[in-house]
Design a protein around this motif. Structure first.
Motif, mmCIF file in Angstrom:
data_model
loop_
_atom_site.group_PDB
_atom_site.id
_atom_site.type_symbol
_atom_site.label_atom_id
_atom_site.label_comp_id
_atom_site.label_asym_id
_atom_site.label_seq_id
_atom_site.Cartn_x
_atom_site.Cartn_y
_atom_site.Cartn_z
ATOM 1 N N THR A 231 -5.288 -89.758 73.980
ATOM 2 C CA THR A 231 -4.397 -90.865 73.613
ATOM 3 C C THR A 231 -4.249 -90.975 72.102
ATOM 4 O O THR A 231 -5.141 -90.593 71.340
ATOM 5 C CB THR A 231 -4.920 -92.219 74.137
ATOM 6 N N ARG A 232 -3.123 -91.519 71.703
ATOM 7 C CA ARG A 232 -2.892 -91.784 70.286
ATOM 8 C C ARG A 232 -3.936 -92.773 69.767
ATOM 9 O O ARG A 232 -4.419 -92.645 68.643
ATOM 10 C CB ARG A 232 -1.476 -92.337 70.094
ATOM 11 N N ARG A 233 -4.307 -93.748 70.596
ATOM 12 C CA ARG A 233 -5.295 -94.748 70.177
ATOM 13 C C ARG A 233 -6.626 -94.098 69.808
ATOM 14 O O ARG A 233 -7.227 -94.433 68.799
ATOM 15 C CB ARG A 233 -5.499 -95.781 71.274
ATOM 16 N N GLU A 234 -7.100 -93.164 70.639
ATOM 17 C CA GLU A 234 -8.369 -92.478 70.337
ATOM 18 C C GLU A 234 -8.262 -91.703 69.027
ATOM 19 O O GLU A 234 -9.199 -91.718 68.215
ATOM 20 C CB GLU A 234 -8.737 -91.525 71.473
ATOM 21 N N ALA A 235 -7.140 -91.047 68.813
ATOM 22 C CA ALA A 235 -6.940 -90.300 67.566
ATOM 23 C C ALA A 235 -6.931 -91.244 66.368
ATOM 24 O O ALA A 235 -7.575 -90.975 65.348
ATOM 25 C CB ALA A 235 -5.641 -89.500 67.636
ATOM 26 N N GLU A 236 -6.224 -92.353 66.487
ATOM 27 C CA GLU A 236 -6.154 -93.312 65.379
ATOM 28 C C GLU A 236 -7.510 -93.940 65.086
ATOM 29 O O GLU A 236 -7.860 -94.145 63.920
ATOM 30 C CB GLU A 236 -5.125 -94.397 65.697
ATOM 31 N N PHE B 104 -15.691 -87.507 66.269
ATOM 32 C CA PHE B 104 -14.804 -86.978 67.307
ATOM 33 C C PHE B 104 -15.350 -87.330 68.691
ATOM 34 O O PHE B 104 -14.623 -87.805 69.558
ATOM 35 C CB PHE B 104 -14.670 -85.454 67.203
ATOM 36 N N ALA B 105 -16.625 -87.091 68.904
ATOM 37 C CA ALA B 105 -17.248 -87.338 70.208
ATOM 38 C C ALA B 105 -17.221 -88.814 70.577
ATOM 39 O O ALA B 105 -17.025 -89.163 71.750
ATOM 40 C CB ALA B 105 -18.678 -86.810 70.218
ATOM 41 N N GLU B 106 -17.410 -89.676 69.590
ATOM 42 C CA GLU B 106 -17.418 -91.118 69.846
ATOM 43 C C GLU B 106 -16.116 -91.573 70.500
ATOM 44 O O GLU B 106 -16.108 -92.490 71.317
ATOM 45 C CB GLU B 106 -17.632 -91.870 68.527
ATOM 46 N N PHE B 107 -15.018 -90.915 70.144
ATOM 47 C CA PHE B 107 -13.715 -91.297 70.683
ATOM 48 C C PHE B 107 -13.184 -90.257 71.672
ATOM 49 O O PHE B 107 -11.978 -90.055 71.805
ATOM 50 C CB PHE B 107 -12.738 -91.578 69.542
ATOM 51 N N ASP B 108 -14.094 -89.612 72.380
ATOM 52 C CA ASP B 108 -13.780 -88.751 73.525
ATOM 53 C C ASP B 108 -12.907 -87.547 73.204
ATOM 54 O O ASP B 108 -12.022 -87.186 73.987
ATOM 55 C CB ASP B 108 -13.140 -89.568 74.657
ATOM 56 N N ALA B 109 -13.174 -86.890 72.098
ATOM 57 C CA ALA B 109 -12.431 -85.686 71.750
ATOM 58 C C ALA B 109 -12.785 -84.546 72.700
ATOM 59 O O ALA B 109 -13.870 -84.501 73.272
ATOM 60 C CB ALA B 109 -12.759 -85.261 70.315
ATOM 61 N N ALA C 230 5.914 -91.634 75.273
ATOM 62 C CA ALA C 230 6.117 -90.178 75.154
ATOM 63 C C ALA C 230 4.804 -89.464 75.465
ATOM 64 O O ALA C 230 4.050 -89.101 74.572
ATOM 65 C CB ALA C 230 6.597 -89.837 73.753
ATOM 66 N N LEU C 231 4.526 -89.281 76.744
ATOM 67 C CA LEU C 231 3.296 -88.622 77.171
ATOM 68 C C LEU C 231 3.573 -87.131 77.324
ATOM 69 O O LEU C 231 3.742 -86.607 78.416
ATOM 70 C CB LEU C 231 2.782 -89.243 78.465
ATOM 71 N N GLU C 232 3.623 -86.455 76.183
ATOM 72 C CA GLU C 232 4.056 -85.053 76.135
ATOM 73 C C GLU C 232 2.948 -84.083 75.753
ATOM 74 O O GLU C 232 3.216 -82.930 75.467
ATOM 75 C CB GLU C 232 5.216 -84.908 75.140
ATOM 76 N N GLY C 233 1.705 -84.539 75.691
ATOM 77 C CA GLY C 233 0.596 -83.657 75.344
ATOM 78 C C GLY C 233 -0.420 -84.357 74.466
ATOM 79 O O GLY C 233 -0.191 -85.454 73.966
ATOM 80 N N LYS C 234 -1.534 -83.721 74.292
ATOM 81 C CA LYS C 234 -2.644 -84.284 73.527
ATOM 82 C C LYS C 234 -2.292 -84.451 72.045
ATOM 83 O O LYS C 234 -1.366 -83.830 71.540
ATOM 84 C CB LYS C 234 -3.874 -83.400 73.668
ATOM 85 N N ILE C 235 -3.066 -85.287 71.382
ATOM 86 C CA ILE C 235 -2.954 -85.506 69.949
ATOM 87 C C ILE C 235 -4.063 -84.711 69.275
ATOM 88 O O ILE C 235 -5.220 -84.766 69.701
ATOM 89 C CB ILE C 235 -3.106 -87.003 69.593
#
Length: 102
Positions: free
Chosen positions: A11-16, A91-96, A67-72
């Protein structure tokens, strides 16, 4: 020798959230952090999150136009390879997934 760490997020949220952790708490320069999609299309990730989901009343229902078109993808350039484990932990904390170092 410079190192680049890269990870994918559903999700964009996890990336942000990861970017904010890196910049605010780990003092990684924002100019060393890059965000892109896993493909050519604009994307908010693979899953709905944040503003694309329903909230409590009186907010409207979930949006159907995300726009669910792929991973971030988040990548980070670091000069000190000793910081790699801390960045991987963020990265791991936010499920990368698919965390890579090059």
């Amino acid at each position: 020798m410079p190192t680049t760490l890269k990870a994918k997020f559903d999700t964009r949220r996890e990336a942000e959230m990861t970017v904010e952790r890196l910049a605010q708490e780990m003092q990684v320069e924002r100019t060393d952090i890059f965000i892109t999609t896993d493909g050519a299309n604009n994307s908010a990730g693979d899953e709905r999150a944040g503003a694309d989901t329903a909230g409590d009343n009186p907010t409207p229902a979930s949006r159907a136009d995300a726009a669910l078109e792929g991973k971030i993808i988040v990548s980070v350039d670091i000069a000190d390879a000793g910081r790699a484990s801390d960045i991987k932990a963020a990265f791991a904390e936010f499920d990368a997934s698919e965390v890579a170092e090059r």
